[in-house]
Write a protein that holds these residues in place. Structure first.
Motif, PDB file in Angstrom:
ATOM      1  N   THR A   1       0.724  -1.230   0.046  1.00 50.04           N
ATOM      2  CA  THR A   1       0.028  -0.011   0.024  1.00 50.04           C
ATOM      3  C   THR A   1       0.912   1.260   0.033  1.00 50.04           C
ATOM      4  O   THR A   1       0.223   2.302   0.059  1.00 50.04           O
ATOM      5  N   GLY A   2       2.146   1.113   0.199  1.00 51.33           N
ATOM      6  CA  GLY A   2       3.000   2.410   0.369  1.00 51.33           C
ATOM      7  C   GLY A   2       4.378   2.003   0.301  1.00 51.33           C
ATOM      8  O   GLY A   2       4.936   0.879   0.616  1.00 51.33           O
ATOM      9  N   VAL A   3       5.255   3.053   0.100  1.00 49.09           N
ATOM     10  CA  VAL A   3       6.805   2.991   0.135  1.00 49.09           C
ATOM     11  C   VAL A   3       7.234   4.023   1.073  1.00 49.09           C
ATOM     12  O   VAL A   3       6.611   5.168   0.790  1.00 49.09           O
ATOM     13  N   ARG A   4       8.326   3.864   1.728  1.00 47.30           N
ATOM     14  CA  ARG A   4       8.737   4.812   2.540  1.00 47.30           C
ATOM     15  C   ARG A   4      10.124   5.269   1.865  1.00 47.30           C
ATOM     16  O   ARG A   4      11.171   4.381   1.242  1.00 47.30           O
ATOM     17  N   THR A   5      10.061   6.530   1.613  1.00 50.22           N
ATOM     18  CA  THR A   5      11.367   7.377   1.114  1.00 50.22           C
ATOM     19  C   THR A   5      12.222   8.242   2.304  1.00 50.22           C
ATOM     20  O   THR A   5      11.238   8.470   3.521  1.00 50.22           O
ATOM     21  N   PRO A   6      13.197   8.914   2.098  1.00 50.67           N
ATOM     22  CA  PRO A   6      13.434   9.644   3.188  1.00 50.67           C
ATOM     23  C   PRO A   6      12.705  11.022   3.363  1.00 50.67           C
ATOM     24  O   PRO A   6      12.827  11.624   4.445  1.00 50.67           O
ATOM     25  N   LEU A   7      11.703  11.118   2.582  1.00 49.07           N
ATOM     26  CA  LEU A   7      10.746  12.207   2.518  1.00 49.07           C
ATOM     27  C   LEU A   7       9.313  11.764   3.173  1.00 49.07           C
ATOM     28  O   LEU A   7       8.525  12.504   3.359  1.00 49.07           O
ATOM     29  N   GLY A   8       9.046  10.572   3.553  1.00 49.40           N
ATOM     30  CA  GLY A   8       8.137   9.967   4.052  1.00 49.40           C
ATOM     31  C   GLY A   8       7.518   8.936   3.332  1.00 49.40           C
ATOM     32  O   GLY A   8       8.057   8.255   2.458  1.00 49.40           O
ATOM     33  N   LEU A   9       6.268   8.882   3.702  1.00 51.21           N
ATOM     34  CA  LEU A   9       5.435   7.628   2.988  1.00 51.21           C
ATOM     35  C   LEU A   9       4.560   8.265   1.917  1.00 51.21           C
ATOM     36  O   LEU A   9       4.020   9.181   1.778  1.00 51.21           O
ATOM     37  N   LEU A  10       4.857   7.140   0.978  1.00 49.29           N
ATOM     38  CA  LEU A  10       4.110   7.645  -0.411  1.00 49.29           C
ATOM     39  C   LEU A  10       2.851   6.339  -0.578  1.00 49.29           C
ATOM     40  O   LEU A  10       3.456   5.169  -0.775  1.00 49.29           O
ATOM     41  N   GLU A  11       1.769   6.697  -0.652  1.00 52.05           N
ATOM     42  CA  GLU A  11       0.753   5.414  -0.894  1.00 52.05           C
ATOM     43  C   GLU A  11       0.292   5.613  -2.300  1.00 52.05           C
ATOM     44  O   GLU A  11       0.242   6.427  -2.888  1.00 52.05           O
ATOM     45  N   ALA A  12      -0.208   4.361  -2.680  1.00 52.48           N
ATOM     46  CA  ALA A  12      -0.721   4.220  -3.839  1.00 52.48           C
ATOM     47  C   ALA A  12      -1.576   2.961  -4.055  1.00 52.48           C
ATOM     48  O   ALA A  12      -1.532   1.949  -3.200  1.00 52.48           O
ATOM     49  N   ASP A  13      -2.374   2.805  -5.157  1.00 55.12           N
ATOM     50  CA  ASP A  13      -2.899   1.519  -5.390  1.00 55.12           C
ATOM     51  C   ASP A  13      -2.412   0.373  -5.974  1.00 55.12           C
ATOM     52  O   ASP A  13      -2.204  -0.719  -5.762  1.00 55.12           O
ATOM     53  N   LEU A  14      -1.204   0.854  -7.014  1.00 52.57           N
ATOM     54  CA  LEU A  14      -0.430  -0.102  -7.586  1.00 52.57           C
ATOM     55  C   LEU A  14       1.025   0.598  -7.579  1.00 52.57           C
ATOM     56  O   LEU A  14       1.267   1.805  -7.843  1.00 52.57           O
ATOM     57  N   PHE A  15       2.169  -0.201  -7.660  1.00 56.75           N
ATOM     58  CA  PHE A  15       3.586   0.001  -7.681  1.00 56.75           C
ATOM     59  C   PHE A  15       4.245  -0.642  -8.736  1.00 56.75           C
ATOM     60  O   PHE A  15       4.211  -2.131  -8.909  1.00 56.75           O
ATOM     61  N   VAL A  16       4.852  -0.169  -9.641  1.00 60.94           N
ATOM     62  CA  VAL A  16       5.509  -0.772 -10.829  1.00 60.94           C
ATOM     63  C   VAL A  16       7.153  -0.859 -10.734  1.00 60.94           C
ATOM     64  O   VAL A  16       7.643   0.181 -10.664  1.00 60.94           O
ATOM     65  N   ASN A  17       7.587  -1.899 -10.461  1.00 59.12           N
ATOM     66  CA  ASN A  17       8.929  -1.932 -10.177  1.00 59.12           C
ATOM     67  C   ASN A  17       9.341  -2.072 -11.643  1.00 59.12           C
ATOM     68  O   ASN A  17       9.612  -3.143 -12.565  1.00 59.12           O
ATOM     69  N   ALA A  18      10.009  -0.844 -11.795  1.00 61.60           N
ATOM     70  CA  ALA A  18      10.792  -0.656 -13.368  1.00 61.60           C
ATOM     71  C   ALA A  18      12.179  -0.151 -13.248  1.00 61.60           C
ATOM     72  O   ALA A  18      12.719   0.756 -13.916  1.00 61.60           O
ATOM     73  N   ALA A  19      12.936  -0.902 -12.101  1.00 58.91           N
ATOM     74  CA  ALA A  19      14.264  -0.331 -11.474  1.00 58.91           C
ATOM     75  C   ALA A  19      15.358  -0.930 -12.405  1.00 58.91           C
ATOM     76  O   ALA A  19      16.535  -0.896 -11.976  1.00 58.91           O
ATOM     77  N   GLY A  20      14.896  -1.707 -13.501  1.00 55.52           N
ATOM     78  CA  GLY A  20      16.248  -2.460 -14.288  1.00 55.52           C
ATOM     79  C   GLY A  20      17.226  -3.094 -13.604  1.00 55.52           C
ATOM     80  O   GLY A  20      16.572  -4.205 -12.790  1.00 55.52           O
ATOM     81  N   PRO A  21      18.255  -3.164 -13.698  1.00 54.18           N
ATOM     82  CA  PRO A  21      19.428  -4.211 -12.945  1.00 54.18           C
ATOM     83  C   PRO A  21      19.030  -4.183 -11.483  1.00 54.18           C
ATOM     84  O   PRO A  21      19.404  -4.950 -10.856  1.00 54.18           O
ATOM     85  N   TRP A  22      18.588  -2.931 -11.022  1.00 53.61           N
ATOM     86  CA  TRP A  22      18.375  -2.906  -9.541  1.00 53.61           C
ATOM     87  C   TRP A  22      17.060  -3.413  -9.028  1.00 53.61           C
ATOM     88  O   TRP A  22      16.512  -3.389  -7.663  1.00 53.61           O
ATOM     89  N   SER A  23      16.317  -4.057 -10.054  1.00 52.64           N
ATOM     90  CA  SER A  23      14.975  -4.417  -9.848  1.00 52.64           C
ATOM     91  C   SER A  23      14.849  -5.713  -8.894  1.00 52.64           C
ATOM     92  O   SER A  23      13.982  -5.666  -7.974  1.00 52.64           O
ATOM     93  N   GLY A  24      15.724  -6.574  -8.699  1.00 54.09           N
ATOM     94  CA  GLY A  24      15.736  -7.537  -7.871  1.00 54.09           C
ATOM     95  C   GLY A  24      15.943  -7.116  -6.507  1.00 54.09           C
ATOM     96  O   GLY A  24      15.366  -7.412  -5.545  1.00 54.09           O
ATOM     97  N   ALA A  25      16.978  -6.106  -6.362  1.00 53.92           N
ATOM     98  CA  ALA A  25      17.337  -5.676  -4.862  1.00 53.92           C
ATOM     99  C   ALA A  25      15.927  -4.934  -4.490  1.00 53.92           C
ATOM    100  O   ALA A  25      15.663  -4.884  -3.343  1.00 53.92           O
ATOM    101  N   LEU A  26      15.334  -3.906  -5.345  1.00 59.43           N
ATOM    102  CA  LEU A  26      14.095  -3.227  -4.875  1.00 59.43           C
ATOM    103  C   LEU A  26      13.046  -4.244  -4.501  1.00 59.43           C
ATOM    104  O   LEU A  26      12.449  -3.893  -3.555  1.00 59.43           O
ATOM    105  N   ALA A  27      12.897  -5.127  -5.429  1.00 60.27           N
ATOM    106  CA  ALA A  27      11.993  -6.151  -5.044  1.00 60.27           C
ATOM    107  C   ALA A  27      12.132  -6.784  -3.536  1.00 60.27           C
ATOM    108  O   ALA A  27      11.102  -7.063  -2.761  1.00 60.27           O
ATOM    109  N   ALA A  28      13.285  -7.139  -3.391  1.00 62.13           N
ATOM    110  CA  ALA A  28      13.477  -7.733  -2.054  1.00 62.13           C
ATOM    111  C   ALA A  28      13.227  -6.869  -0.832  1.00 62.13           C
ATOM    112  O   ALA A  28      12.900  -7.241   0.104  1.00 62.13           O
TER     113      ALA A  28
END
Length: 439
Positions: A193-220
């Motif tokens: 339902t959300g991701v945390r960044t240094p600026l706080g919580l970002l909420e949404a209905d869908l999140f698309v992992n399009a981080a290229g070679p870093w997609s594996g680390a981001l998904a983990a």
């Protein structure tokens, strides 16, 4: 689906293409990247839009869809406004065509069979006589054994193409946030339902992992690891030359290098010019993690292969070299679609060196899947729950794969929201990886 909030994690060309399609469909799109738009893998590519290097199968079908869409997308962007039209000029779309050259008898046999199989699925693959090859590429080696012309192959300037797609997404209402790293995911009842960044919580209905070679680390980091890993490639750039190379020209062994899963260095000759007159010389493939050091022995091997194809390049000054990481999946197919383990998480990654060319087709398929529209091609081969992505047994219910297990430093905390008090996933105090580009 109007009012659906989507966060695209990654502002490279694949993320830009996905954001554009979803924004044009009326969804509320935010593009989030810890760096700048197109600043990582996209800016380190050659800009290939190819059908010539793909055997009959799902990736070729995606390439054919993308090749058809590219001119349509660029035309649609240019029609928006004079400013948009000028941005499309920076894309440097060039339907120059490709020529594949074999330099051995074995290579000639393999190329002939490969091209024949492609013709069966409507790829234009035209055998060239020695005279026709000489007319098309006067400086190519005379020591060739076969050549095939692929008129559908094209080229773009990668950063310019990504900027055009992203700008069109913003014109359709998308919002861009850069310099924000995803630190953790927040889930409720099995849904992201959300991701945390240094600026706080970002909420949404869908999140698309399009981080290229870093997609594996981001998904983990989000709690649903996938087996997308970096595979490095390096390119040499010559000083501007008089007209020397007129198509994208590569040795027939390039297809084998693309499809190889070897960790050791794989090289093949890939030579093409830019509008500025410089010649791009590739290619190499190495699985070295995120080691971003240029290796002289790799560049030397790349140059040696290119000189076999274009002996006239001997003595031409090389003004720079660059390398980048490509999102590698063991079965060499992109990962496109919803994650079966974590509702709300979607993936658009794993294109390896073909992401520039396949980006617009990927964006269209993602839109089709999100909006439950009938796609133009079968999306099943790109599903997330396949063994190469999630491990053995994943087709019958997910089972963890050793290759999908993240390194300890790559795992950020998944935060499971079970009510008023957010419950912290184990490992929350681990330091996130800081030396990666992208999201």
């Amino acid at each position: 689906m109007n009012g659906t909030r989507v966060v695209v994690l990654g502002a490279g060309i694949v993320g830009a293409a996905c954001a554009r399609e979803l924004a044009l469909a009326g969804l509320e799109v935010t593009v989030l990247d810890r760096g700048g738009p197109g600043a990582a893998t996209t800016s380190h590519g050659e800009g290939n839009v190819l059908v010539s290097d793909k055997a009959p199968g799902p990736e070729l079908r995606l390439a054919q869809l993308s090749r058809r869409l590219w001119p349509e997308v660029l035309s649609a962007i240019a029609d928006r406004s004079p400013t948009a039209a000028r941005r499309v000029e920076a894309v440097e779309w060039h339907a120059k065509g490709g020529i594949v050259v074999a330099t051995t008898e074995e290579g000639a046999h393999g190329l002939t069979e490969f091209a024949a199989a492609q013709r069966e699925v409507q790829v234009r693959a035209e055998a060239l006589t020695a005279d026709a090859l000489r007319a098309a590429e006067p400086f190519v080696t005379p020591a060739h054994t076969a050549a095939v012309h692929y008129p559908e192959d094209a080229q773009v300037q990668p950063a310019g193409a990504a900027a055009a797609l992203l700008t069109d997404a913003l014109a359709a209402g998308a919002v861009l946030r850069t310099g924000e790293e995803v630190l953790a995911g927040v889930a409720r009842s099995g849904r992201l339902t959300g991701v945390r960044t240094p600026l706080g919580l970002l909420e949404a209905d869908l999140f698309v992992n399009a981080a290229g070679p870093w997609s594996g680390a981001l998904a983990a980091r989000l709690g649903a690891p996938v087996a997308v890993e970096p595979r490095r490639g390096d390119v040499l750039v010559t000083t501007p030359l008089p007209p020397t190379v007129f198509h994208k020209v590569y040795d027939a062994d390039y297809v084998g290098a693309v499809g190889s899963s070897e960790e050791e260095l794989q090289t093949s000759a890939v030579v093409e010019s830019t509008r500025a007159g410089s010649v791009l010389i590739g290619s190499s493939r190495r699985r070295v993690g995120f080691d971003d050091r240029l290796r002289p022995e790799v560049l030397s091997a790349v140059a040696a292969k290119a000189l076999r194809l274009f002996p006239s390049l001997a003595g031409v000054p090389v003004m720079r070299a660059y390398g980048g990481f490509r999102p590698y999946v063991p079965d060499h197919l992109p990962v496109i679609g919803p994650d079966p383990r974590l509702a709300g998480l979607w993936h658009a990654s794993g294109h390896e060196g073909a992401g520039i060319g396949l980006s617009v087709g990927t964006g269209r398929l993602l839109r089709n899947l999100v909006l439950e529209e009938p796609p133009e091609i079968d999306t099943h081969p790109f599903r997330v729950d396949r063994p190469a992505v999630l491990g053995p047994g994943s087709e019958h219910g997910w089972a963890p794969s050793p290759t999908a297990e993240p390194r300890q430093r790559d795992t950020g905390p998944l935060q499971q929201d079970t009510g008023p008090q957010e419950q912290q996933h184990r490992g929350e105090e681990q330091e996130p990886e800081q030396n990666q580009e992208g999201t």
